[in-house]
Design an enzyme around this catalytic site. Structure first.
Site, mmCIF file in Angstrom:
data_model
loop_
_atom_site.group_PDB
_atom_site.id
_atom_site.type_symbol
_atom_site.label_atom_id
_atom_site.label_comp_id
_atom_site.label_asym_id
_atom_site.label_seq_id
_atom_site.Cartn_x
_atom_site.Cartn_y
_atom_site.Cartn_z
ATOM 1 C CB THR A 93 -35.888 -1.812 48.217
ATOM 2 O OG1 THR A 93 -36.725 -1.597 47.444
ATOM 3 C CG2 THR A 93 -35.109 -0.703 48.618
ATOM 4 C CG ASP A 390 -36.827 3.271 43.309
ATOM 5 O OD1 ASP A 390 -36.766 3.889 44.325
ATOM 6 O OD2 ASP A 390 -37.276 2.249 43.526
#
Lengths: 541, 546
Positions: A93, A390
Site C-alpha cells: 500500500t 499483510d
C-alpha cells in the site's frame, strides 16, 4: 461584467485551469510525502492519534491513509488506491501511494511548460501496459510439484512482506507460522478462517498457532469452577439458545385465576428450561457453546453432569468452530443428533497471560486455525496483527497466482530500464514514458534514503548492473550495497506489483485529467438534485 | 452584490419589494446570452476524447470526477433562468437518446454567441430565431444524406462494438476498445426475441480493486452480499422469491398472547418451532433450492433452512428483488407461502465468490433465457468506477438507439463541417434577413472541430481551413484525427469514428430550440425568494488550499 442574476447557486466555489491541476498535484505529493518514510525494512513508523485520543502506531500505508482523514478531493484519490491495493492484495500500500505521487511529480514540469495533460495520460497508460507485459514476461513461476520447495518459496514471500514491518526481527519465526496457517485453509482460502487473538504480556516468540480454534473464556456464572476443563474426544453442541429462565415471548401475558394455577405456571417455566437441559444432556454432548447467555441454573446443571459450557461466544468464533469441528448451530434443542454436533480430539482450557483460553485441537476438519498473539504494548500488538495480516494476504496471493518477482527495488529498476529502452524508439511526445521510468526509480531510492544510504550512489550501481542484463539486482539493505535479490530470496508475488502499477497509474491519470473543481455549498438534507448518478442503476446495495 | 440596475419607472414599483425586473434587448437578451455562453464554456473543455475531467463536489459533499456533461450539469445546480433552459434541453437529450448531452450545450452556446453579434449589428431577435429555425430545417434535411453506415443486424456483437466505440471513446479514452466489447457482449446476449431492449436489464456492479481490464460480463445478476445460511452453492436451482421477510409472522396490530394454564405455556414455543419447521419443510418438498427474501431471515427460519440444505439470500432493495424475479422467471410472492411450480424461478448456478476482497452472490444463467446481464467493473478508485459506470451507461443507451435506428454518420467533426459547408451555401440562396442568421448557424457548427482541436492542443483555425478544403473536394467523411501528432486528418468512416444518426438529429433540434427560446425572451421578472436570502454557510475551505 457582474451578473445581476447569478449563474450558479450562491456559495459555489469553482477553480479552473492549469493552476488547478498543479495544485492538485501538489496536494497529492503532500500525501505521498506523509507515507514516504515508512517504505522498506528500514522505514520508520508513524504514530497517529485520532480524535478519540487513541494512539495507533503503524507502518502500513493503508492504515495511515485511512487514519489521516483526507478532505482534499484530489488527494482522496490516493487514499482510495491505497484501500484498493489493500483489498486486492493486502500489501504494497505504501508503494502504490508513493508511486502515484512520483508519477505526478514527474509530469509537473511538463504541465507547467504547457504540454497537454492528455498526452501524458496516454504515455502513462502505454507505459503501464508495457510494464505489465514485462512483469509477466520475466516473472518466475514457483513449482508446486515439490512440496518442500513450494513451501520454502511461500515462506520467502512472507518473509519479504514482513521485513518492512515492526516484526522483521522475528520474521523467521513468523514466516513459518503464516505459511502453516494459510496451508491449513481449504481451497477458497477464506481470510476470516484465520483468527488472530491478542493477549498482552509475554514476548513475541510466545505467539502460538493453534490448529483448530481458540477463544477467550467467556463470561460465566456460578458453578463454572466446578466444571471439568479438559476432555478427550468430546461431542460439542453449538447452540443459539438462551439457557436461562426467561419469558418465552415478549408480548405474552399470563392470567391466572387461582393460586394453584400460579404455582403450575412457575413450575412450567422451570420445566421448559430443565427440558432443554435434559435434552442436551441426553444427546451426549460434553461441551455446550452458545451464542446467547447461559445462566447460572444451566451452568450448575451442566457442572453437576460433568459437562462444560460457554455462553455468549462471539459469532465468528462459533463459525470457525463449526469449520474445525463440524456440526451446525442449532436454534432448537429438538434436533440435537450426532450429525449436528461437532467433535475434536482434545478440548482444554489453558491460562495464557492473564486470560484463560478455550482450545479445541485435533479437529477432524481443521479448515481453520488461530494465532494467539503475545506481546508487550497494545499498540505493538495491533501493529503486529496488521503485519501478520499483510503477510497472510501475500501468501494467499502467492498461492493463487504462483508467479513471483524479486523485491527490494529490483523489479522497478528492471522496468525502468526497459521503459527507457522503449522510449528511445519513439519519436513523438509519447517519449514521455521516460517520466514513468524515472518515477519507478523512486522505490529503490526511497529504500536507500530510509536506510540512510547514499541513494544516488546505489542507484547508479543498480543502473549499471541492469544495463548489463542482471535483471534481479536490487538494494541490499543489510550490507549497504546492491545484490541479486532473487538469490537473496527477497521475493514478492508479481500480482502485487501489477496491481500496484495499475492502481498508481490509474490514479495519476485520473488526477491529471481534471481541469476544474466545482464545489457546491453544502445543504442540510438530501433534497432534490442529490440523487447519485446513473439513475439508480448498478447500485446493488 | 452588483450594480444597481435602473428600473423602468412605474413598472418596478408595481412589484413587491425585492423582485427583480429586467427588460429590453440590452438588459435581458444580451445578459441571458452571456450567462449561457459562460455556462457552455464550462463544459466545452470536456468535449471529445481529449476532453478534461471536472471535479464536482455536490451539496452532499459527494465527489464526482467525470467528463459526462449530463452529470456535471446535474450536480452544478444552475441558478440562472436562461442557463436552466439549456440544462433542460440537455436533459431532454439524455432522456431521448442517453448520449450527446454535451453536444446540445456546446451547440446552444455557440448559437447564442453567434446571435449576440447579430443583435449588436442591429438584427431583431425574432429574425435571428426564425433564421436559426430555417437553418435547422435545412440541417435535418441534409443529415440523412450523410449517413455512411448502418447496423442492420444488431445481434452481431462485432458490428455493435464498432458502433459503440465512438460513444465510449469520448468518456473513457484509451479504454474504448475493451469497454465497447464488454458492453456489446452484455447487451447482445440479453436481447429479447420480440420485445424491445430495456436499458435496465444490463446491470453494473462496481468492485474496487485490480484494474479496469479485469472487468467482465456475467449472464445473470451479481449482488455485493453474503448468503445468509451455510449453503453457498447450488446448481440448477429452483428459486422462490419473497418480497417479505422470511420470519415468523408478526401481527401488525399490537396484541398479547394470553396464556391461561401451564400446559399452554409449555406448548407455546414448541408450537412455534414446529410451525416454522413445517413451513420450511413444505418449501423443500416443493423443490425449492434457493430462497430470496426481501427482508430479514429470522434465526429460527434460517436454522431450518440450513437443516433442509437450502440457500438463503437476502436482498435489501425491492428493485433488486423484482429484478431477480425477472431474471430467474420467478413470481415474487408477498407472503411466505409455498410457490407453485409456475411461480418458481430457475437459475443454472447460484454461488458466492470473492472478487478482490468483496464477497458477492452470483446468479448465473447460461441459457438463452437469461434476461439480465451484469457488467462487473473493476478499478482502482471509486471515482474512476463511477465514471466508467457512466460511460457504460452511455454505451448501453447507444445500443438501445442502435436497436431502433442503426444509421450512423461520420464522427470526428466530419458531419458538422459538412453540414456547415452545405448550410452556408444554402444561406446565399435565401433572401431576407434570415440569411445572416443561417450563415451564423453554419459558423456555430464549426465549434465542434474547433473544440476538438483546442482540447487536443492544436491550432483550431488551421484545422478548420484544412477540413473545409477537404470537404470542398468532396471527401465528405474527412475528420480531424486527434491521435496523431499535430495536424492530422483521417477518413472518419474508415477509421471507425461513427456517431449515431439519432444523437445528432435530436441534439441539433434541442440545441436550436433552446437557443431560440432564450433569444426570444425580452423580459425577466424574478419574484423575491420566499424565506429571504440564505445565510452563507460558515466558510467552507477552498478545495485547493494546501
Amino acid at each position: 461584467m457582474q451578473h445581476q442574476i447569478i449563474l450558479l447557486k450562491e456559495g459555489t466555489e469553482s477553480s479552473q485551469g492549469k493552476s488547478q491541476l498543479i495544485s492538485n498535484i501538489n496536494a497529492c505529493q503532500a500525501i505521498a510525502d506523509c507515507v514516504r518514510t515508512t517504505l522498506g525494512p528500514r522505514g520508520s513508523d508513524k504514530l497517529i492519534v485520532n480524535n478519540n485520543g487513541n494512539a495507533t502506531i503503524s507502518n502500513d500505508g493503508a492504515t495511515i491513509m485511512k487514519m489521516l482523514d483526507v478532505v482534499h478531493p484530489a488527494a482522496r484519490t490516493l487514499v482510495d488506491i491505497a484501500k484498493s491495493q489493500d483489498a486486492e492484495v493486502g500489501d504494497g500500500t505504501t508503494s502504490v501511494v508513493l508511486l502515484a505521487g512520483e508519477l505526478l511529480r514527474q509530469v509537473k514540469p511538463y504541465i507547467e511548460e504547457g504540454v497537454h495533460s492528455q498526452v501524458t495520460i496516454k504515455a502513462y497508460r502505454k507505459a503501464t501496459n508495457l510494464c505489465i507485459e514485462k512483469i509477466n514476461e520475466i516473472a518466475v513461476t514457483i513449482g508446486k510439484t515439490n512440496e518442500a520447495e513450494y513451501r520454502a518459496s511461500l515462506e520467502k514471500c512472507a518473509a519479504t512482506a514482513m521485513s518492512s514491518k515492526l516484526i522483521h526481527g522475528q520474521k523467521d519465526f513468523f514466516k513459518k507460522m503464516v505459511v502453516d496457517a494459510v496451508l491449513m485453509l481449504d481451497t477458497l482460502l477464506p481470510l476470516d478462517m484465520i483468527g488472530i487473538k491478542k493477549v498482552p504480556g509475554g514476548g513475541l516468540e510466545d505467539t502460538l498457532l493453534v490448529q483448530g480454534v481458540a477463544f477467550k473464556k467467556t463470561f460465566s456464572y456460578a458453578g463454572f469452577e466446578m466444571q471439568p476443563k479438559s476432555y478427550d474426544n468430546p461431542k460439542i453442541a453449538l447452540l443459539n439458545i438462551e439457557l436461562e429462565l426467561k419469558a418465552e415471548r415478549d408480548n405474552a401475558e399470563v392470567r391466572v385465576s387461582n393460586v394453584a394455577e400460579y404455582q403450575k405456571i412457575v413450575d412450567a417455566e422451570w420445566g421448559i428450561l430443565y427440558d432443554k437441559l435434559d435434552k442436551i444432556h441426553q444427546s451426549g454432548a460434553k461441551i455446550v457453546l452458545s451464542k446467547l447467555p447461559i445462566g447460572d441454573v444451566a451452568t450448575q446443571y451442566f457442572s453437576d453432569r460433568d459437562m462444560f459450557c460457554a455462553g455468549r461466544v462471539p459469532e465468528e468464533d462459533l463459525k470457525r468452530t463449526i469449520k474445525a469441528c463440524g456440526g451446525s448451530v442449532l436454534t432448537t434443542v429438538g434436533d440435537l443428533k450426532d450429525s449436528t454436533m461437532g467433535t475434536c480430539e482434545r478440548f482444554e482450557e489453558k491460562q495464557i497471560g492473564s486470560d484463560r483460553f478455550n482450545f479445541f485441537t485435533g479437529c477432524p476438519h481443521a479448515k481453520t486455525c488461530t494465532v494467539v498473539l503475545r506481546g508487550g504494548a497494545e499498540q505493538f500488538m495491533d501493529e503486529t496483527e496488521r503485519s501478520l495480516h499483510d503477510a497472510i494476504m501475500i501468501v494467499r496471493r502467492a498461492m493463487k497466482n504462483d508467479a513471483i518477482v524479486a523485491g527490494g527495488g529490483a523489479i522497478e529498476m528492471e522496468l525502468s530500464k526497459y521503459l527507457r529502452d522503449v522510449s528511445r524508439t519513439i519519436a513523438g511526445k509519447e517519449q514521455l514514458l521516460i517520466g514513468y521510468a524515472k518515477a519507478l526509480e523512486v522505490i529503490p531510492r526511497q529504500l536507500c534514503d530510509n536506510a540512510g544510504f547514499d541513494s544516488t550512489n546505489i542507484l547508479n550501481k543498480l543502473r549499471q548492473k541492469h544495463a548489463q542484463g542482471h535483471k534481479w539486482y536490487g538494494v541490499d539493505i543489510m550490507n549497504e550495497d546492491i545484490a541479486d535479490n532473487f538469490h537473496e530470496c527477497v521475493w514478492e508475488p508479481s500480482l502485487v506489483k501489477i496491481n500496484a502499477l495499475t492502481a498508481a497509474s490509474e490514479a495519476a491519470c485520473l488526477i491529471l485529467s481534471v481541469d476544474e473543481t466545482v464545489k457546491n455549498p453544502k445543504s442540510g438534507g438530501g433534497d432534490m438534485g442529490g440523487m447519485p448518478a446513473g439513475r439508480g442503476r448498478g447500485r446493488p446495495m | 452584490m452588483a450594480l444597481h440596475v435602473p428600473k423602468a419607472p412605474g413598472f418596478g414599483s408595481m412589484l413587491k419589494e425585492g423582485a427583480k425586473f429586467f427588460s429590453g434587448v440590452e438588459e435581458a437578451v444580451i445578459r441571458n446570452i452571456s450567462a449561457c455562453k459562460e455556462f457552455a464554456q464550462t463544459v466545452r473543455t470536456v468535449y471529445g476524447p481529449h476532453g478534461m475531467n471536472k471535479m464536482v463536489i455536490n451539496h452532499l459533499d459527494k465527489l464526482f470526477v467525470t467528463n459526462d456533461a449530463a452529470t456535471i450539469i446535474r450536480e452544478l445546480e444552475v441558478e440562472h433562468p436562461a442557463a436552466k433552459i439549456m440544462v433542460l434541453a440537455s436533459q431532454m437529450q439524455e432522456q431521448e437518446v442517453g448520449d450527446g448531452t454535451n453536444f446540445v450545450i456546446i451547440f446552444a452556446g455557440a448559437l447564442l454567441e453567434a446571435a449576440e453579434s447579430l443583435i449588436k449589428t442591429g438584427l431583431n431577435p425574432t429574425d435571428i430565431a426564425d433564421g436559426f429555425e430555417k437553418a435547422l430545417e435545412k440541417a435535418l434535411e441534409i443529415l440523412p444524406t450523410l449517413v455512411c453506415h448502418e447496423i442492420k443486424d444488431y445481434r452481431n456483437e462485432e458490428e455493435v462494438t464498432k458502433g459503440l466505440k465512438t460513444s465510449i471513446m469520448s468518456k473513457q479514452f484509451g479504454n474504448e476498445d475493451f469497454l465497447s466489447k464488454l458492453i456489446a457482449k452484455a447487451c447482445v446476449s440479453i436481447l429479447p426475441e420480440k420485445t424491445t431492449f430495456n436499458v435496465d436489464n444490463v446491470r453494473v456492479c462496481k468492485i474496487s480493486g485490480s484494474g479496469l481490464t479485469s472487468s467482465s460480463v456475467v449472464q445473470g445478476m451479481v449482488f455485493k452480499r453474503l448468503v445468509e445460511g451455510s449453503v453457498s452453492k447450488k446448481e440448477k436451482a429452483k428459486i422462490a422469491v419473497y418480497t417479505c421477510p422470511v420470519d415468523t409472522v408478526q401481527t401488525e396490530t399490537k396484541g398479547t398472547v394470553l396464556i391461561k394454564t401451564a400446559q399452554e405455556l409449555k406448548d407455546f414455543s414448541k408450537g412455534e418451532e414446529s410451525l416454522v419447521e413445517n413451513e420450511i419443510k413444505a418449501l423443500k418438498e416443493a423443490g425449492v433450492d434457493v430462497i430470496v427474501a426481501g427482508g430479514k431471515v429470522g434465526e429460527l427460519c434460517l436454522h431450518f433452512i440450513n437443516k433442509y440444505e437450502m440457500m438463503a439470500v437476502r436482498l435489501n432493495s425491492k428493485f433488486d428483488v423484482r429484478r431477480i424475479a425477472k431474471t430467474t422467471g420467478a413470481t415474487a410472492l408477498p407472503r411466505l407461502t409455498v410457490p407453485t411450480p409456475e411461480e418458481m424461478g430457475y437459475c443454472d448456478l447460484v454461488y458466492t465468490d470473492e472478487i478482490g476482497d468483496t464477497m458477492v452472490v452470483v446468479f448465473r444463467n447460461e441459457s438463452k433465457e437469461s434476461r439480465v446481464s451484469t457488467v462487473i467493473l473493476r478499478g482502482a478508485t471509486e471515482y474512476l468506477l463511477d465514471d466508467v459506470e457512466r460511460a457504460v451507461d452511455d454505451g448501453i443507451n447507444t445500443f438501445k438507439c442502435i436497436t431502433r435506428d442503426g444509421r450512423f454518420v461520420p464522427g470526428a467533426a466530419a458531419t458538422e463541417i459538412e453540414l456547415a459547408r452545405q448550410i452556408a451555401k444554402h444561406a446565399d440562396t435565401c433572401p431576407g434577413l434570415e440569411q445572416y442568421a443561417i450563415k451564423k448557424f453554419a459558423q456555430a457548427l464549426e465549434v465542434f472541430p474547433r473544440t476538438l482541436a483546442e482540447n487536443t492542443g492544436v491550432k483550431p483555425n488551421e484545422v478548420l481551413s484544412r477540413l473545409y478544403a477537404a470537404h470542398e473536394e468532396g471527401k465528405k467523411s474527412e475528420g480531424f484525427d486527434i491521435e496523431g501528432e499535430g495536424l492530422n486528418f483521417k477518413d472518419a468512416v474508415t477509421a471507425g469514428f461513427l456517431d449515431l444518426f439519432v444523437t445528432k438529429h435530436w441534439a441539433l433540434k434541442y440545441a436550436t430550440n433552446a437557443a431560440c427560446t432564450i433569444i426570444r425572451v425580452d423580459q425577466i421578472i424574478m419574484a423575491k425568494r420566499a424565506g429571504g436570502p440564505q445565510a452563507r454557510p460558515a466558510g467552507p475551505q477552498d478545495a485547493d488550499e494546501d
